[in-house]
Each structure stands twice: as structure tokens, then as C-alpha cells.
Design an enzyme around this catalytic site. Structure first.
Site, short mmCIF file in Angstrom:
data_model
loop_
_atom_site.label_atom_id
_atom_site.label_comp_id
_atom_site.label_asym_id
_atom_site.label_seq_id
_atom_site.Cartn_x
_atom_site.Cartn_y
_atom_site.Cartn_z
N GLY B 41 0.85 -1.33 -0.02
CA GLY B 41 -0.23 0.03 0.17
C GLY B 41 0.99 1.27 -0.03
O GLY B 41 1.78 1.20 0.89
N LEU B 44 -1.43 7.33 2.06
CA LEU B 44 -0.59 8.18 2.94
C LEU B 44 0.18 7.16 4.16
O LEU B 44 1.21 7.59 4.34
CB LEU B 44 -1.73 9.07 3.74
CG LEU B 44 -2.30 10.44 3.00
CD1 LEU B 44 -3.24 10.92 3.82
CD2 LEU B 44 -1.19 10.98 2.40
N HIS B 267 -21.10 8.72 5.48
CA HIS B 267 -20.74 10.37 5.21
C HIS B 267 -22.12 10.89 4.81
O HIS B 267 -22.69 10.53 3.82
CB HIS B 267 -19.70 10.50 4.26
CG HIS B 267 -19.14 11.93 4.42
ND1 HIS B 267 -19.75 12.92 3.98
CD2 HIS B 267 -17.99 12.24 4.61
CE1 HIS B 267 -18.91 14.14 4.22
NE2 HIS B 267 -17.97 13.74 4.67
N ARG B 338 -20.87 13.37 11.61
CA ARG B 338 -21.35 12.71 10.23
C ARG B 338 -22.54 11.71 10.66
O ARG B 338 -23.29 11.44 9.99
CB ARG B 338 -20.14 12.08 9.89
CG ARG B 338 -19.04 12.80 9.27
CD ARG B 338 -17.86 12.02 8.68
NE ARG B 338 -17.06 13.24 8.13
CZ ARG B 338 -15.94 12.90 7.67
NH1 ARG B 338 -15.51 11.65 7.77
NH2 ARG B 338 -15.23 13.87 7.07
N HIS B 409 -18.29 5.57 3.71
CA HIS B 409 -17.28 6.47 3.27
C HIS B 409 -15.79 5.96 3.85
O HIS B 409 -14.68 6.01 3.45
CB HIS B 409 -17.50 7.65 4.03
CG HIS B 409 -16.56 8.76 3.93
ND1 HIS B 409 -15.94 9.19 2.68
CD2 HIS B 409 -15.76 9.59 4.86
CE1 HIS B 409 -15.09 10.07 2.83
NE2 HIS B 409 -14.93 10.28 4.16
N LEU B 449 -6.50 11.48 7.54
CA LEU B 449 -5.26 11.75 6.99
C LEU B 449 -4.05 11.79 8.07
O LEU B 449 -3.08 11.40 7.93
CB LEU B 449 -5.51 12.99 6.25
CG LEU B 449 -6.48 13.13 5.07
CD1 LEU B 449 -6.46 14.51 4.43
CD2 LEU B 449 -6.32 11.89 4.13
C1 LIG Z 1 -13.65 10.54 -0.91
C2 LIG Z 1 -13.06 10.50 0.30
C3 LIG Z 1 -12.70 11.63 1.06
C4 LIG Z 1 -11.99 11.87 2.29
N1 LIG Z 1 -11.61 12.93 2.85
C5 LIG Z 1 -11.10 12.81 4.22
C6 LIG Z 1 -10.71 14.23 4.71
O1 LIG Z 1 -11.02 15.37 4.18
N2 LIG Z 1 -9.86 14.27 5.86
C7 LIG Z 1 -9.43 12.99 6.43
O2 LIG Z 1 -8.66 12.86 7.39
N3 LIG Z 1 -9.91 11.71 5.78
C8 LIG Z 1 -10.42 11.66 4.62
N4 LIG Z 1 -10.80 10.52 4.05
C9 LIG Z 1 -10.49 9.26 4.71
C10 LIG Z 1 -8.95 9.17 4.21
O3 LIG Z 1 -8.64 9.81 3.00
C11 LIG Z 1 -8.68 7.77 4.05
O4 LIG Z 1 -8.99 7.01 5.26
C12 LIG Z 1 -7.00 7.61 3.97
O5 LIG Z 1 -6.69 8.33 3.08
C13 LIG Z 1 -6.64 6.03 3.96
O6 LIG Z 1 -5.38 6.11 3.73
P1 LIG Z 1 -4.54 4.69 3.64
O7 LIG Z 1 -3.00 4.85 3.36
O8 LIG Z 1 -4.69 3.87 5.17
O9 LIG Z 1 -5.18 3.97 2.48
P2 LIG Z 1 -5.36 4.09 0.90
O10 LIG Z 1 -5.00 5.63 0.58
O11 LIG Z 1 -6.48 3.80 0.72
O12 LIG Z 1 -4.27 3.47 0.46
C14 LIG Z 1 -4.30 1.95 0.07
C15 LIG Z 1 -3.03 1.42 -0.66
O13 LIG Z 1 -3.24 0.23 -0.60
C16 LIG Z 1 -2.77 -0.37 -1.80
N5 LIG Z 1 -3.46 -1.79 -1.86
C17 LIG Z 1 -4.72 -2.15 -1.40
N6 LIG Z 1 -4.87 -3.30 -1.41
C18 LIG Z 1 -4.02 -3.95 -1.93
C19 LIG Z 1 -3.46 -5.17 -2.18
N7 LIG Z 1 -4.42 -6.10 -1.95
N8 LIG Z 1 -2.25 -5.37 -2.69
C20 LIG Z 1 -1.45 -4.40 -2.90
N9 LIG Z 1 -1.84 -2.99 -2.78
C21 LIG Z 1 -2.99 -2.83 -2.12
C22 LIG Z 1 -3.54 0.51 -2.62
O14 LIG Z 1 -2.88 0.35 -3.96
C23 LIG Z 1 -3.01 1.93 -2.16
O15 LIG Z 1 -2.06 2.16 -2.52
C24 LIG Z 1 -11.59 10.70 2.87
C25 LIG Z 1 -11.88 9.23 2.10
C26 LIG Z 1 -12.64 9.54 0.99
C27 LIG Z 1 -12.88 8.07 0.15
#
Ligand SMILES: Cc1cc2nc3c(=O)[nH]c(=O)nc-3n(C[C@H](O)[C@H](O)[C@H](O)COP(=O)(O)OP(=O)(O)OC[C@H]3O[C@@H](n4cnc5c(N)ncnc54)[C@H](O)[C@@H]3O)c2cc1C
Ligand code: HEM
Ligand code: SF4
Ligand code: FES
Lengths: 228, 646, 253
Positions: B41, B44, B267, B338, B409, B449
């Protein structure tokens, strides 16, 4: 520096400098040529032509100008070829965002046509004035001193008696104008002298310059065509 | 009977993290070079972790299923990121952010984790600024803030409406720097399909190269999952099409506990569903609620005429508009959290006041803000959101109110982790949305985030060192071992099985059905009967799926349908576990609303007698009932109160 | 807001099973598509149909479906991201098309973006350019407080304008030279506007341009097509800034 010559931005840099240089030359050239239309006796023009042919500064500038053309032309071919290679397979539906006739899309074609025109132009006048000579050049005329060519006669003769050439020269003016309508602002963009505010101003200026040069050059054959 | 050790350090809340850091082991630079870490992954959480671990000198391999790490779904976050900077002098502090997060999460998160999150939050902003993230600025050149749903201070940092994108690009640039330096190897278009355990420790993963179907093995001394949330169980959600729970689910099957699956966030401000061909829901940033007023008609006749398209919103006079959030929650008004806003919208629509053809939408109106602040200000604040809305719906939100409806969401639940972010499998870590994290039963806006980056930049790089310090004698992991053979065989076997069913229905057919079951029974409002029904229906659907799905294309080529089938197979199981978890939790808390547990006026009623725990489900085998462990939540620093936004 | 239904449309789409295959166009009929559907939803419907007919569905890149991840990439009727402005393919809606229309769908075409399958192209070249210098060299930790260096609102906004690039490649796909200048300019310009980025400005401009050239993108001839195609409205004034940064760097060598 050789990496600069090969870099995409480096190559364009030379296009831009030579292009701007050629535009300056065209202004000088045009100013002179317009004398053709101010004095139908030809005195003014012949004097100016003589000055241009003998002045040492102009003498130095001549090979530089030639070099400018050569670099501009060779580089344009090089750039165009490289850029074509970057897309080995094109689109079936074409590329419809810019109109097919947009000068920006056709700089090589426009430039190529300008080049053809230039060759004709050189043969019409320059070659005769410099190398081969022509009876018309020796034709007596008002105010002609010894050894001064009657360039006016040569030019006026062509434009008065060969309407085909009038058309070719008018076209030449338009083509150069189109080329410059993109080339002028593009040259500033290439050397980084542009930003979002100047973008509009430069584009406006480009059209103005293009119009002045294009219309200016086209005006001369038109003048002869209509007047005589 | 808790057999769960969350490894929360001793000491006063505010000192736990620094004491812990001082106590844990550190790996020497020379040894770091010998240690391999896999990060799955590149959102962020993953990108920040991979970059930071690479900087420290570990050999990192990072994976994502998209074509570039920059496309992880973190990119879609719009609103902003919280940090306890107190730049606004409005009496914000680490404690207040901690308190808001615990309270917002309805007292279902660990105190220590949440406090640590608030504690490192200011560093995140500094880090991002140093990377060149173009946060919004005041005229004087200092960082700008705004307030965000559910809190009373302005602590949200933002970059226009694209905060997630900018933060991710910041982390991606740090990652790129490490890729350039050779400390991180990036594998895009690679999907993790299994985690490999050797002697009980996570030692590698099995991935499928999505461009050609090749199954590959990778070994490492530790594995980090940063794979995001499982919201796509619902088919329609604001998650990306490829967001999945598969990595977490495969880890679960290998023994990693899965925690609080029933906590998902709905959401309130999404563009309503339209027709049956819709593939995904689009979020309109929560920040819109700062200036928009939510309403439905007061009169049912008006609502009916709206649904038939006989009148439009602008025809309804102010006195005939029911600003139900302002009416019900006078102190927070349109800014209630929310879950509250979502349920209130559902309540109005269920009562027959919905305003679109489907009867499932409410208005979010900017008329009043435009009158007050001028169109230009609104344009500056929300220009791109308004543009997006208009492109999708063909309605101009400057002149007509937006229509919104709640949608799935975010997943608060996820892989269970201890204070070190390690799962119940030694050497396997889970960070970001993938873990069950710090948000309890409900996440505050702009905190995901923050959590992703806190985990990746500032927590995991320390805590993983503690584990790896014990692994320095372990040589490079050999992937030619029976354990890897076995794992690869399972993966290939499963893919072949899916491929060879050759049934009648495409994957989406089943996914939509699952989504329907989930939304109906495990959605915004749940009850015992519905949940039991969901478990039954999912079981049936699962059977049907495994006997009648059709996967076209080739095994050894790009095959999106095969990818989808694998993900859906796991979603079916996750859906089942969600329903079980929801059934078990006979109280309403945060995003989990049990109809059996409400106050007299219909608000959610938490029950701390029975609910003060985090569930940790343990896999017992295919088609066997899983076992739930309880991690008791102990609150020593905050007093549990009922949330009230009245 | 009742959306019209398109009774029948024809989708003429590029099919190519793998990078080495020659590829060809196929035309499919799709019936009863709501104009309120997005373009990709229309492709979903078509794929559902193809799967049921026992055919291979069309492979295409997409993920967020809300115009921000930059993954979707279709060249529709001669326009990158289709005939609407300032949007990505996933935000394009069927309102833009008429009943009975034949819609031509092609992958991005550029030597630097080889086709992998059908409409999916390989854009790793973009990542490689970013890896060459699209970053500020700071490690995690040890950075000053975010408010230490004030940045004027104007500069921050301009940096943000550039930073909005989603790396979709529409600029390359549209440019007659398949030039990546707008993409590279967006990154270089973002950092050039911020004090944090200025420290390494010279190295960055040179390294990123060198990488871009090496990977087989064409040169910029300032046609301006890229900014018209760009879903995020990135202006070519950023290209002027890149040129400036690059020339400054080169001349101070
Ligand atoms: C539309 C939207 C708006 C949002 N707005 C906000 C906001 O304003 N403020 C806030 O704080 N949060 C917000 N959130 C929530 C926040 O964006 C997410 O919870 C957060 O970014 C998740 O980050 P992450 O790194 O955990 O996962 P993600 O960014 O989802 O990354 C997942 C990663 O894992 C990889 N991956 C997944 N499965 C596999 C697999 N089986 N094999 C290999 N790679 C894989 C993907 O390729 C990706 O790189 C929002 C979410 C959404 C959907
Ligand atoms: C009097 C004659 C000419 C003048 C004043 C002129 C001027 C210019 C200018 C100002 C530019 C813009 C440079 C830039 O964008 O940086 C330009 C570009 C160009 N010129 Fe000319 N030019 C002339 C003749 C020619 C000729 C004879 C040819 C060749 C066959 C030619 C081919 C081109 C091409 C292909 C370009 C585009 C290059 C690019 O955009 O990368 N030009 N010209
Ligand atoms: S500059 Fe615009 S068109 Fe090019 S990659 Fe970035 S967003 Fe896409
Ligand atoms: S799918 Fe993400 S931008 Fe289109």
C-alpha cells in the site's frame, strides 16, 4: 553545453533566438522595401539598396543572417523529426482539440513554404543583384550615380509584368505572417520570458507583429499590381 | 477473559509515548541495511512509512495495485487534516484534540493510541510544509485553518479542496526520493494475495503481477499492511473502485485478529444515487456544511411535487423549509458529526420528505451563504467542488441547492493492532485505515489523513525497530521454502477455482447484491432480526457466487474481472463478519446504530455496561464460526458521557 | 432532472490483447444508456454485455471515479478525456452524446506510453521523471515549525495551481509531439514557487528535463493543446517557468 544542444529545451532555445533574430531582420527588410511604394521614381529605393549593398555593418550581418536562417531551418527539421518519432502510432479519430489549420500545429509546413518562397525570392533579386547581373539593373534612371544599380527597375518590372509573382509574393507575406503569429509569442515562451499575465499581451503582440509583417510584405506587390 | 495484550505502556497518559520510545530497542545503521521490510500500500500511511523506513536505511519493497503509488485512494480526501497546533489561539491543545477524538469516537477507542495521535499531529504539518505541500495561507503568509464537522476549534489544515492529494503527493515525493536513492523498490500494479508465515512470524507475501498474471514471492523480515479500508463491501461507496479488504482478510485467515468490523462511517454529504447503473458515489466535502444549510420541505405535498419534478427547490419559500439539523441540534446545527447528520437525513427521507425522484436526497443550500458572503467568497472556497457537482448532476449549485444523501465512506474497523501497530501475528503490522485504529466507533472529519501520516512518519518507524532489533541475526528470507510453496499453491488454487467456475453472472452482479444486503441490514440502522437475516443471505449469496460467477479473459494477462472476483470473494466474508460483530454489539455507538438501543427521542444510546470493548475476531477455519476476543477499554483520563450535540 | 435515455449508441474501441499484438478497432452496440450515466458506467454496461456474451471485456484504467486519481485515460472522439473541458474521463457524462452516435475510443498514444492491453497504457515514465527530482530532499523529522517561513498567499495559490496536476497524461496524449512538458512544468513550477523548493531548483529542473527527454517524450512546441486538454486546468505559463528555471540552471553551470 553539448547536453544543452541535445536537450529538448536547448534545441528550442536556438529556434527561438534565431526566430526572433529573423523577425528583426524582416522588420529592417520591410522598412526598406516599403520605400518602393513611397517614390515611384525609384530614387529612394535605389539609394537604400545601394547603402545596404555597401555598408560594412550590413556586410558583416549578411553571413550572420544566413547562419541564422540555416540554424533555424536545420533545427526545425531536427525538432520536427524528433517530435514525430515520439508518437509512433497516431489517432484514428484524429487530434481534434486544435483546428487542423492552427499555425501552432503547422509551423514546419508554414516554414517550409516560406523557405520555398525564399528560394524563389533569392533567385528573383538577390542572385541577380549580387552575382549574375541583369540588364534591368543597368537601366539608367533618375538620380543614379555611377556603379549604382537600378534595383528599382528590377523589382518594379517583376511586379508590374508578372502577376503570377505578385500572387506568390502576397502568399509569401501571408505565410510568413502566419508563421510569426505563433512564432513570436512562442519564442518568448521558449526562453522563459512569459507568465500568465504576459501570455495574453504576448499573444496579442504576436498577432500585431504578424499582421504588420505579413500585410507589409503583401502590400508591395499589391501596390504595383493596382497602381500600374 | 481477555487474552489480548495491547502493550499499552505504563505511566501517565501524556508521557506514555515518550517513555515507550525511550524504552524500546533501536537497530544500528549497519544492521538496518541487512533488514528487509515489505510495505503493502502506498496511500498516506504506506507511502510515508516506506519513505521513512527507506530513509532510516532499511531495504524496503513497496506495493500497490494502481499503476502508480500516487493514485492510492488517499488522493481523494478533500477536506483537510487536523493538527493540534493552536495557531488560531482558540485554546486548542493536544489534550483537546485527544478529547475530541475520543468523544467523537463515542468512547470506543484506546486512550493511549488516541493521545499519541494528537501528540504527533503537529509534527505532521511541519513535515508536510517542509516537503513543499502548498497548504492554504493567510495574507500574512502563515498557515490557514478551518473548522471541520463536530468540533469547536479551527484546527484543520487544507490545500484547497484537494488536501488528500497534496499530502499524498508530498509522501509520494518522499517515496520517490528513496526510490531514486535505491532504498525503496516500487512494485506498482502488483496485488498482494497472501501473507506468508514462517514459524509463526510474517516473513513475506505472495503477489500477482496485474500486468501479466504472474504470481511472485517476496520475502522480508517484517510486513506492513497499509491497504486502506473495506468500505466497498457496500458496492456503492466513496471508495475507489479497487479499494478492497483482501490483504487484511488474508492476514485474518492467517491468524491476525480483525477488530470492530461493524464500525463503518456513513458520510452525510454525498451525491445521491441515481438509477441502477451507478458504479460509485461521489463525496462532496464535509467542509460544505460550514456554509451550506441542510433542509427538506416542511410540507409533504411539496416533497411529493419535488419528486415528481413539478416544482424545484427555489420554488419553496423560506418559511416552508425545514432546516432539520438546526431544529434538532441547535448548538451544532449543520455541523453535527457525520453519523448524526446521516441518520437525520435518513430519518427525514424515510418519513417521506426526500427530494429527488428516488426520495433519497436532502438539500444543501448555499443561497444564504451567498447572500451573506457574496458569490465570490463561496467560489473561492468551494469552486472546484461546485464545478464537480455540476459536471455530475448538470445542476448549478450557485443557483439551485445541491442534493445530498449519506453514503459509506470510511471503515473504522480493521486489523487489530497493539500499541506498536503490530497485529496479532508477530512481524505483521497494519497502519492507516487498514488497522482498527484510533477512531473508535466514529471518526472525526480530517482525522484519517492525520492518522495515516502519524502511523507512517512518526510511529511505525520507531516501533518496528523494536521488533526488528530481535531479528538482526535472521538472514535474508529465502522464498524457496515449503511455507512459500504452500502459500503460492493456495493463491494459484483459489484464482484457478474462481476462473474455472465459468458460471453465468459477472462479478458485479454479486457485488451489487451484497451491497444491497449490507445497506439494508448492516447499514445506517441495524437490528437483531435484520442482522441475522444478513448473515443468512450473505451465506446464500456466497454459495451462489462460488458456483455461478463468470470470470472471462485469461489468467496470465491483465484481467480486471479476475481481480474483482478475488476481492469480492473476500468482501463476502467480511460482510459476514461485520454482521456478526454488529449483532454482538447490542448498543448504539458512533457509526453503529442499533434500533434496540435508543433514547426516548430516538437518539443513539450507548451502553457502557456492555459496550466498553474492542472486538477482536479470530478466524477458526473456512465456514466455521469465528471466535471473538474482547479487548476491554479502560478510560482513566476522560469521563464517559453521552455525546450530545443539542 | 429526468435524464434522457440513449436508445442505441455505437462504441468503436481499440482492442489489443497484449503489448506485442497489433491491435484493431471493434464496434459494439450499447442500448438504453441513461444520459445521467458517466462514460465509464456506459463502458461497465458494455463490459457486462460482453461478459454475458462470452467475450473478453474491454480493459481500461480507472480507480477513484471522481476525477482525482488520474488513472482513467481514454481518448474519445479525438479528445483526451472526451469532448468536455476540465474533466477526466470518469467525470464525463453521457449527456455529451447523442442517440445513434458512433463514439471512437482509443488509448493514449505516445511512444513513452506503450499499450499494455486495450485502453490501458503504461505510464511509469511519469513516475520515473518524478523520481529524478520531483521532491524536496528532507528526511522525516528534524524540520522547522510550519509557520517558520511565511509564504505569501499569492505564491501558495500559484504553487497549488501547479500542484493540482493528477498525472493523468492527457497532456502527452493530446500534444502532437507527445511532449510531457506540462506535467514536468507543473512539478517544477510548484517547487519553484515555494521557498522549500528553491534550494534544489537547479538540480531538479535539469534532472527532470533530462529524464523526460531520455524516456522518449517529444519536445514542446508551445501549441497549447495540453492546457486545453488538461482536466486540472494547468496553464502553460508553468512551461514558461520551467523553461526559465532550466535555462537559468544550465547557464549557471
Ligand atoms: C472521498 C473521500 C474523502 C475523504 N476525505 C477525508 C478528509 O478530508 N480528511 C481525512 O482525514 N480523511 C478523509 N478521508 C479518509 C482518508 O482519505 C482515508 O482514510 C485515508 O487516506 C486512508 O489512507 P491509507 O493510506 O490507509 O489507504 P489508501 O490511501 O486507501 O491506500 C491503500 C493502498 O493500498 C494499496 N492496496 C490495497 N489493497 C492492496 C493489495 N491487495 N495489494 C497491494 N496493494 C494494495 C492501494 O494500491 C493503495 O496504495 C476521505 C476518504 C474518502 C474516500
Ligand atoms: C523569415 C523567416 C522566418 C522567421 C521570421 C521565423 C520565425 C520563427 C519564430 C519566431 C519561431 C518561434 C521559435 C520558438 O517557438 O521558440 C519559429 C519557429 C519555427 N520555424 Fe521559423 N521563421 C522563419 C523561417 C522559417 C523557415 C524557412 C523554416 C523551415 C523550414 C521555419 C521553421 C520553423 C519551425 C518548424 C518552427 C517551430 C519550431 C518549434 O516550435 O519547435 N521557419 N520561426
Ligand atoms: S498536466 Fe494536466 S493533463 Fe498533464 S498529467 Fe497533469 S493533470 Fe494530466
Ligand atoms: S478514475 Fe480517478 S481520475 Fe478518473
Amino acid at each position: 553545453m553539448s547536453s544543452f544542444m541535445k536537450a529538448s529545451i536547448g534545441r528550442k532555445f536556438f529556434m527561438s533566438l534565431t526566430g526572433l533574430f529573423l523577425i528583426i531582420f524582416l522588420f529592417v527588410h520591410l522598412t526598406l522595401n516599403l520605400l518602393l511604394t513611397f517614390d515611384d521614381s525609384g530614387v529612394l529605393f535605389n539609394e537604400a539598396a545601394h547603402f545596404m549593398a555597401t555598408n560594412p555593418i550590413i556586410k558583416i550581418m549578411e553571413p550572420i543572417l544566413a547562419l541564422g536562417f540555416i540554424i533555424h531551418i536545420i533545427w526545425s527539421g531536427w525538432i520536427t523529426l524528433e517530435n514525430m518519432k515520439a508518437r509512433p502510432k497516431g489517432y484514428q479519430a484524429g487530434d481534434n482539440l486544435l483546428k487542423w489549420y492552427a499555425p501552432a500545429k503547422n509551423m514546419f509546413i508554414l516554414g517550409g513554404m516560406v523557405l520555398i518562397f525564399l528560394i524563389i525570392h533569392l533567385f528573383n533579386f538577390y542572385v541577380k543583384m549580387r552575382f549574375t547581373g541583369d540588364p534591368l539593373l543597368n537601366q539608367p534612371g533618375p538620380g543614379l550615380e555611377d556603379g549604382v544599380h537600378n534595383s528599382y527597375a528590377l523589382v518594379a518590372n517583376l511586379f508590374i509584368h508578372y502577376p503570377v509573382y505578385d500572387i506568390i509574393y502576397i502568399l509569401g507575406g501571408i505565410l510568413v505572417g502566419l508563421h510569426i503569429s505563433h512564432g513570436f509569442w512562442s519564442a518568448f515562451q521558449t526562453i522563459g520570458l512569459n507568465n500568465s499575465k504576459w501570455m495574453i499581451r504576448l499573444k496579442f503582440l504576436a498577432h500585431l507583429v504578424a499582421f504588420l509583417i505579413g500585410a507589409g510584405f503583401a502590400y508591395i506587390p499589391l501596390y504595383f499590381l493596382i497602381k500600374f | 477473559m481477555s487474552n489480548i495484550d495491547s502493550k499499552i505502556p505504563e505511566g501517565p497518559l501524556a508521557e506514555k509515548w515518550s517513555r515507550h520510545k525511550a524504552a524500546i530497542r533501536v537497530v544500528s545503521p549497519a544492521n538496518k541495511r541487512k533488514l528487509d521490510i515489505i510495505v503493502v500500500g502506498t496511500g498516506l500511511a504506506g507511502a510515508s512509512a516506506a519513505a521513512s523506513l527507506g530513509e532510516l536505511g532499511y531495504n524496503v519493497k513497496a506495493f500497490c495495485y494502481q499503476d502508480s503509488p500516487r493514485r492510492a485512494h488517499s488522493i481523494a480526501a478533500q477536506g483537510g487534516i487536523n493538527a493540534a497546533k493552536n495557531y488560531q489561539n482558540d485554546n486548542d491543545s493536544v489534550y483537546r484534540l485527544f478529547y475530541d477524538t475520543i468523544k467523537g469516537g463515542d468512547y470506543r477507542a484506546r486512550e493511549a493510541n488516541t493521545y499519541r495521535l494528537a501528540e504527533v499531529s503537529p509534527n505532521i504539518i511541519d513535515q508536510c510544509v517542509a516537503q513543499g505541500v502548498p497548504f492554504a495561507r493567510e495574507y500574512g503568509g502563515t498557515l490557514a485553518n478551518r473548522s471541520f464537522g463536530g468540533v469547536l476549534v479551527s484546527r484543520t489544515f487544507y490545500a484547497r479542496g484537494q488536501t488528500g492529494q497534496q499530502l499524498l503527493l508530498g509522501a509520494y515525493s518522499a517515496l520517490n526520493r528513496q526510490i531514486d536513492a535505491g532504498s525503496v523498490e516500487m512494485y506498482a500494479r502488483h496485488e498482494m494475495l497472501d501473507v506468508v508465515l514462517v514459524d509463526g512470524k510474517a516473513r513475506g507475501i505472495i503477489v500477482r503481477d496485474l500486468t501479466n498474471g504472474e504470481i511472485k514471492r517476496f520475502g522480508a523480515h517484517a510486513v506492513v499492511m497499509a491497504t486502506g479500508g473495506y468500505g466497498n463491501v457496500f458496492f456503492l461507496s466513496t471508495n475507489a473502485m479497487g479499494s478492497n479488504g483482501s490483504a487484511a482478510w488474508q492476514a485474518y485467515k492467517k491468524g491476525a485478529y480483525f477488530s470492530n468490523p461493524c464500525y463503518v462511517q456513513i458520510h452525510p454529504t454525498c451525491i445521491p444515487v441515481h438509477g441502477s447503473q451507478q458504479s460509485k458515489l461521489t463525496l462532496m466535502s464535509e467542509s460544505l456544511r460550514n456554509d451550506g444549510r441542510v433542509w427538506v420541505p416542511k410540507k409533504k405535498e411539496d416533497a411529493e411535487r419535488l419528486r415528481k419534478g413539478e416544482i424545484s427547490a427555489v420554488d419553496i419559500k423560506d418559511e416552508d423549509r425545514d432546516f432539520y439539523l438546526e431544529r434538532r441540534y441547535p448548538s451544532y446545527g449543520n455541523l453535527v458529526p457525520r453519523d448524526v447528520a446521516s441518520r437525520a437525513a435518513k430519518e427525514r427521507c424515510d418519513a417521506g420528505f426526500g427530494v429527488n425522484a428516488e426520495g433519497k436526497a436532502v438539500f444543501l443550500d448555499f443561497k444564504y451563504a451567498i447572500e451573506r458572503l457574496g458569490r465570490e467568497t463561496i467560489e473561492k472556497r468551494y469552486g472546484n467542488l461546485f464545478q464537480m457537482y455540476e459536471k455530475i448532476t448538470d445542476v448549478d449549485p450557485y443557483t439551485h441547492p445541491m442534493q445530498i444523501y449519506p453514503a459509506i465512506h470510511y471503515a473504522m474497523g480493521g486489523t487489530w493492532v497493539d500499541y506498536n501497530l503490530m497485529t496479532s501475528i508477530p512481524g505483521l503490522y497494519a497502519i492507516g485505515e487498514a488497522n482498527f485504529s484510533d477512531h473508535g466507533a466514529n471518526r472525526l472529519g480530517a482525522s484519517a489523513l492525520m492518522q495515516g501520516l502519524a502511523d507512517g512518519y512518526f510511529i511505525l518507524p520507531y516501533t518496528i525497530g523494536d521488533y526488528l532489533a530481535g531479528e538482526i541475526m535472521v538472514p535474508k528470507i529465502d522464498t524457496n521454502t515449503p511455507e512459500f510453496d504452500e502459500a503460492e499453491k493456495n493463491v494459484t488454487g483459489r484464482l484457478e477455482k474462481l476462473y474455472n467456475i465459468k458460471g453465468d453472472q459477472p462479478v458485479d452482479y454479486f457485488h451489487k447484491k451484497l451491497g444491497h444486503i449490507m445497506w439494508e441490514y448492516v447499514g445506517m440502522s441495524r437490528n437483531e432480526e435484520g442482522l441475522k437475516k444478513a448473515i443468512e443471505e450473505i451465506a446464500e449469496l456466497k454459495k451462489e457466487f462460488w458456483s455461478n460467477v463468470r470470470v472471462p479473459g485469461e489468467m496470465n494477462n491483465i484481467n480486471p474481472e479476475l481481480e474483482k472476483a478475488g476481492r469480492l470473494a473476500d468482501f463476502l466474508d467480511i460482510g459476514d463478519l461485520m454482521a456478526r460483530d454488529a449483532l454482538n454489539r447490542n448498543e448504539s455507538c458512533g457509526g453503529h446504530f442499533r434500533e434496540e438501543s435508543v433514547t426516548e427521542d430516538g437518539e443513539a444510546k450507548r451502553n457502557d455496561e456492555i459496550g466498553c470493548y474492542a472486538s477482536a475476531w479470530e478466524f477458526q477455519g473456512e465456514d466455521k464460526e469465528p471466535v471473538m476476543h474482547r479487548e476491554e477499554l479502560v478510560f482513566e483520563n476522560v469521563k464517559l458521557t453521552q455525546r450530545s450535540y443539542k | 432532472m429526468a435524464d434522457k435515455i440513449l436508445k442505441k449508441i455505437y462504441v468503436k474501441v481499440w482492442r489489443q490483447n497484449n503489448p506485442s499484438e497489433k491491435g484493431r478497432f471493434e464496434t459494439y452496440e450499447v442500448e438504453n444508456v441513461s444520459q445521467g450515466s458517466s462514460f465509464l458506467e456506459m463502458i461497465d454496461i458494455l463490459n457486462d454485455q460482453l461478459i454475458r456474451e462470452g467475450k473478453d471485456p474491454i480493459a481500461f484504467d480507472h480507480d477513484c471515479r471522481e476525477g482525482i486519481c488520474g488513472m482513467c485515460s481514454m481518448y474519445i472522439n479525438g479528445h483526451a478525456h472526451g469532448p468536455d473541458s476540465e474533466i477526466t474521463t470518469c467525470q464525463l457524462h453521457m449527456r455529451r452524446f447523442e442517440d445513434g452516435e458512433t463514439i471512437t475510443v482509443e488509448p493514449w498514444r505516445a511512444g513513452a506510453f506503450p499499450v499494455i492491453k486495450d485502453l490501458i497504457v503504461d505510464r511509469t515514465a511519469f513516475d520515473k521523471i518524478q523520481q529524478a527530482g520531483g521532491y524536496v530532499s528532507v528526511n522525516t523529522g528534524g524540520v522547522p515549525d510550519g509557520n517558520t517561513i511565511p509564504i505569501s498567499q499569492v505564491d501558495a495559490e500559484e504553487a497549488m495551481d501547479a500542484a493540482a496536476c493528477i498525472g493523468c497524461g492527457a497532456c502527452v496524449a493530446t500534444c502532437k509531439n507527445s511532449s510531457a512538458m506540462l506535467f514536468v512544468a507543473a512539478k517544477v513550477s510548484q517547487f519553484a514557487k515555494l521557498p522549500q523548493g528553491k534550494v534544489e531548483a537547479k538540480r531538479r529542473a535539469k534532472a527532470m528535463v533530462a529524464k523526460m527527454d531520455e524516456l522518449g517524450f517529444g519536445g514542446c512546441t508551445n501549441t497549447g493543446a495540453c492546457e486545453l486538454a488538461c482536466p486540472k486546468n494547468i496553464s502553460i505559463s508553468h512551461i514558461a517557468r520551467l523553461n526559465r528555471e532550466y535555462l537559468k540552471a544550465k547557464f549557471s553551470d
